[in-house]
Design a protein around this motif. Structure first.
Motif, PDB file in Angstrom:
ATOM      1  N   PHE A   1       0.840  -1.192   0.000  1.00  0.00           N
ATOM      2  CA  PHE A   1       0.000   0.000   0.000  1.00  0.00           C
ATOM      3  C   PHE A   1       0.875   1.242   0.000  1.00  0.00           C
ATOM      4  O   PHE A   1       1.923   1.291   0.644  1.00  0.00           O
ATOM      5  N   ASP A   2       0.416   2.284  -0.713  1.00  0.00           N
ATOM      6  CA  ASP A   2       1.146   3.545  -0.787  1.00  0.00           C
ATOM      7  C   ASP A   2       0.140   4.689  -0.735  1.00  0.00           C
ATOM      8  O   ASP A   2      -0.717   4.810  -1.617  1.00  0.00           O
ATOM      9  N   TRP A   3       0.225   5.520   0.309  1.00  0.00           N
ATOM     10  CA  TRP A   3      -0.705   6.640   0.424  1.00  0.00           C
ATOM     11  C   TRP A   3      -0.624   7.581  -0.777  1.00  0.00           C
ATOM     12  O   TRP A   3      -1.625   8.163  -1.204  1.00  0.00           O
ATOM     13  N   ASP A   4       0.567   7.737  -1.339  1.00  0.00           N
ATOM     14  CA  ASP A   4       0.722   8.671  -2.458  1.00  0.00           C
ATOM     15  C   ASP A   4      -0.017   8.207  -3.706  1.00  0.00           C
ATOM     16  O   ASP A   4      -0.356   9.030  -4.572  1.00  0.00           O
ATOM     17  N   ALA A   5      -0.268   6.903  -3.816  1.00  0.00           N
ATOM     18  CA  ALA A   5      -1.049   6.407  -4.953  1.00  0.00           C
ATOM     19  C   ALA A   5      -2.512   6.811  -4.824  1.00  0.00           C
ATOM     20  O   ALA A   5      -3.225   6.919  -5.828  1.00  0.00           O
ATOM     21  N   CYS A   6      -2.967   7.039  -3.597  1.00  0.00           N
ATOM     22  CA  CYS A   6      -4.355   7.477  -3.362  1.00  0.00           C
ATOM     23  C   CYS A   6      -4.471   8.992  -3.358  1.00  0.00           C
ATOM     24  O   CYS A   6      -5.406   9.564  -3.935  1.00  0.00           O
ATOM     25  N   PHE A   7      -3.534   9.632  -2.688  1.00  0.00           N
ATOM     26  CA  PHE A   7      -3.520  11.090  -2.550  1.00  0.00           C
ATOM     27  C   PHE A   7      -2.103  11.575  -2.857  1.00  0.00           C
ATOM     28  O   PHE A   7      -1.239  11.553  -1.966  1.00  0.00           O
ATOM     29  N   PRO A   8      -1.830  11.959  -4.084  1.00  0.00           N
ATOM     30  CA  PRO A   8      -0.483  12.388  -4.451  1.00  0.00           C
ATOM     31  C   PRO A   8       0.068  13.443  -3.489  1.00  0.00           C
ATOM     32  O   PRO A   8      -0.621  14.402  -3.140  1.00  0.00           O
ATOM     33  N   GLY A   9       1.285  13.199  -3.024  1.00  0.00           N
ATOM     34  CA  GLY A   9       1.928  14.133  -2.117  1.00  0.00           C
ATOM     35  C   GLY A   9       1.589  13.921  -0.655  1.00  0.00           C
ATOM     36  O   GLY A   9       2.073  14.667   0.210  1.00  0.00           O
ATOM     37  N   PHE A  10       0.789  12.899  -0.351  1.00  0.00           N
ATOM     38  CA  PHE A  10       0.321  12.698   1.019  1.00  0.00           C
ATOM     39  C   PHE A  10       1.481  12.437   1.984  1.00  0.00           C
ATOM     40  O   PHE A  10       1.516  12.972   3.093  1.00  0.00           O
ATOM     41  N   THR A  11       2.435  11.597   1.588  1.00  0.00           N
ATOM     42  CA  THR A  11       3.517  11.205   2.488  1.00  0.00           C
ATOM     43  C   THR A  11       4.334  12.405   2.938  1.00  0.00           C
ATOM     44  O   THR A  11       4.699  12.523   4.113  1.00  0.00           O
ATOM     45  N   ALA A  12       4.601  13.313   2.027  1.00  0.00           N
ATOM     46  CA  ALA A  12       5.417  14.483   2.361  1.00  0.00           C
ATOM     47  C   ALA A  12       4.599  15.636   2.921  1.00  0.00           C
ATOM     48  O   ALA A  12       5.163  16.625   3.403  1.00  0.00           O
ATOM     49  N   ALA A  13       3.281  15.524   2.900  1.00  0.00           N
ATOM     50  CA  ALA A  13       2.424  16.634   3.332  1.00  0.00           C
ATOM     51  C   ALA A  13       2.501  16.826   4.837  1.00  0.00           C
ATOM     52  O   ALA A  13       2.700  15.876   5.601  1.00  0.00           O
ATOM     53  N   ASP A  14       2.334  18.066   5.281  1.00  0.00           N
ATOM     54  CA  ASP A  14       2.304  18.333   6.712  1.00  0.00           C
ATOM     55  C   ASP A  14       0.906  18.028   7.251  1.00  0.00           C
ATOM     56  O   ASP A  14      -0.041  17.800   6.486  1.00  0.00           O
ATOM     57  N   PRO A  15       0.740  17.969   8.591  1.00  0.00           N
ATOM     58  CA  PRO A  15      -0.572  17.629   9.155  1.00  0.00           C
ATOM     59  C   PRO A  15      -1.716  18.516   8.674  1.00  0.00           C
ATOM     60  O   PRO A  15      -2.838  18.030   8.474  1.00  0.00           O
TER      61      PRO A  15
END
Length: 564
Positions: free
Chosen positions: A303-317
């Motif tokens: 699973f990869d959050w960025d595949a669902c929401f691009p930029g999610f992993t690097a995004a701030d809270p």
């Protein structure tokens, strides 16, 4: 002040004396019941599920906050002292039974079976002590509290010596215990349980061939018809109540019922949410983001959050909050504005994955059947509500509220729905059977033993039994992401599969320690948005618990573990 070797309910005034008690078959049975009562006490094995908060699978505030956080972990920690004391209570109840039952005027079969039960339970207690503290003072049935209470000052034995005692007890229990009990005695230790526990002791010691042999005995019915089988429905396995049974349970804590007259563990008091049967506080232990993010996609790929929401992993809270949050009304009854959130997309990020994820965890925008302010069943939804755009969730209304103020996940595993059609009436009595040993755990340990001895195809076959029941693609079945090419790759697969399968059962903490992965697993607890909930720390001394300070004061022959 009581010694660690003294019974917690030491010789009450109305207790029958030894001269009048150890006489009949009923007395032998009552003595055995007393051992099981000690075993399922909260600070013995009755809170086994709570140990996940000491691992990377769960976060929480009670009962092991000092161990989970690390910084406040000390020899004076209440949990450390309580676990020591209650484990020794189980040991000495078992010793009392072994010593007295041998001379009872009852059948040889009764003497043999009750002795086997006592040795199994004594081994279980000492095995936990071995994992917590290493070597500890060893007392067997020759220790009579009535005569030796003032002289209980044995030094610590070595870990190897303690392990030998444990294995000897389990070997004797295997010889004495029945394969099955009659329906009236379901839940008592069996020959299969003793094999499983002995295999686990060997596995933890790296004695792979011996472990494999013990696990094969009950997985493949080598010398008896044990009758164990994986339960066909993963979700139902953790909702066994009111006489429902499963052939997957090898040794478990039974529940009589979910009301005031019965006995049941208090799982909901730790895992439940504030919408669960008018729970006063709730969610003192919650699934971690690490656990949820570990679960694979439904096709077995990572699973990869960025595949669902691009930029999610690097995004701030703050950015994650905008992606995932909605607004609700002040009365906590309806969603008033989706804001920037695509709730279908959020739900797909969870429900298009390993089915065990949504069976174990209440995920954002999914529903849960809780109760209203009383005990009437009422549908609830878990929303990530932005309080700056509207109201906040309230458990008495339509949405689930987190009592810690965290934006964390909630447990679905073990949590009853509604009031179970009137069967369940007390939130601190969870009416489900709780496994201390179940077949899926044994199968995964067998896979590990096979892998460590170079039997990779057989290890894959065992893990695939668990994946097939879960509805997941089998390893080595096609796509590259399911390929397993080495012992190390398989070890990683087994470790992840144990997390997927056994979440919420308290196994992970002990696994991480025996794998040497406790240090690498420790990181700060953060919520769904990435906000800090609390910090965690690691020191090398955490690999073994400290001997409780009060025990060092009582027994001057004790020595402390390194670093404490």
């Amino acid at each position: 002040m009581t010694s660690a070797c003294e019974s917690l309910d030491y010789v009450p005034g109305d207790q029958l004396s030894g001269q009048t008690f150890w006489q009949t078959e009923d007395h032998a049975r009552q003595a055995a019941v007393g051992m099981y009562a000690a075993m399922k006490a909260d600070w013995c094995f009755g809170m086994e599920f709570t140990f996940d908060m000491c691992s990377d699978l769960a976060d929480g505030v009670s009962p092991w906050a000092d161990i989970a956080r690390g910084s406040t972990f000390a020899s004076g920690s209440a949990g450390v002292q309580n676990h020591w004391q209650y484990l020794y209570e189980l040991v000495h109840r078992a010793n009392t039974v072994i010593r007295n039952v041998a001379a009872m005027p009852v059948s040889a079969t009764t003497i043999e079976r009750v002795t086997g039960e006592a040795k199994f339970l004594r081994a279980m207690a000492y095995f936990r002590m071995l994992n917590c503290w290493g070597g500890v003072p060893y007392y067997d049935e020759t220790c009579d509290i009535n005569e030796e209470f003032a002289r209980l000052d044995a030094p610590r034995c070595t870990p190897d010596e303690l392990r030998r005692h444990i294995i000897d007890d389990l070997t004797d229990a295997i010889a004495k215990l029945p394969v099955k009990w009659d329906d009236a005695d379901l839940g008592r230790a069996t020959k299969g349980a003793a094999y499983a526990l002995r295999g686990k002791v060997c596995l933890f010691a790296g004695r792979w061939e011996e472990a494999a042999a013990d696990f094969e005995e009950i997985v493949y019915d080598r010398s008896a018809d044990y009758g164990y089988a994986l339960h066909p429905d993963y979700e139902e396995l953790f909702r066994l109540y009111n006489g429902r049974r499963s052939e997957e349970m090898i040794f478990s804590i039974q529940s009589i019922d979910g009301n005031t007259a019965g006995y049941a563990l208090n799982i909901v008091g730790y895992f439940g949410n504030k919408s669960t049967m008018r729970l006063i506080a709730g969610n003192s232990i919650v699934p971690s983001t690490t656990l949820v993010d570990m679960y694979e996609n439904a096709d077995g790929s990572p699973f990869d959050w960025d595949a669902c929401f691009p930029g999610f992993t690097a995004a701030d809270p703050a950015a994650r909050r905008r992606m995932l949050s909605v607004a609700i009304d002040a009365g906590s009854t309806v969603v008033t504005d989706l804001l920037e959130c695509d709730t279908t997309k959020v739900m797909d990020a969870y429900r298009l994955r390993d089915p065990r994820l949504c069976l174990n965890v209440i995920t954002p925008y999914s529903h849960y059947l809780g109760t209203d302010a009383g005990s009437t069943p009422m549908d609830k939804q878990f929303v990530l509500a932005d309080p700056s755009k509207g109201g906040s969730p309230m458990e008495a209304m339509a949405f689930i509220r987190n009592s810690e103020g965290w934006n964390s996940y909630f447990w679905r595993k073990w949590i009853p729905t509604g009031n179970l059609d009137g069967y369940w009436g007390e939130y601190n009595r969870t009416p489900y059977e709780f496994p201390l040993i179940r077949l899926a755990d044994v199968i995964l340990m067998l896979a590990e033993a096979y892998n460590e001895t170079g039997r990779l195809p057989e290890a894959i076959a065992e893990v695939n039994k668990i994946r097939a029941r879960a509805g997941m693609p089998l390893l080595a079945s096609g796509p590259q992401w399911l390929a397993v090419g080495s012992k190390d790759e398989m070890a990683q697969r087994i470790r992840r599969e144990r997390a997927f399968e056994l979440a919420g059962e308290g196994q992970r903490y002990w696994d991480l320690r025996r794998w040497g992965l406790l240090e690498s697993s420790v990181k700060d607890a953060t919520d769904i948005f990435g906000d800090l909930m609390y910090t965690r720390s690691y020191q090398s001394r955490h690999e073994l618990w400290p001997i409780p300070l009060v025990e060092l004061e009582r027994n001057r022959n004790l020595t402390q573990n390194p670093g404490w």
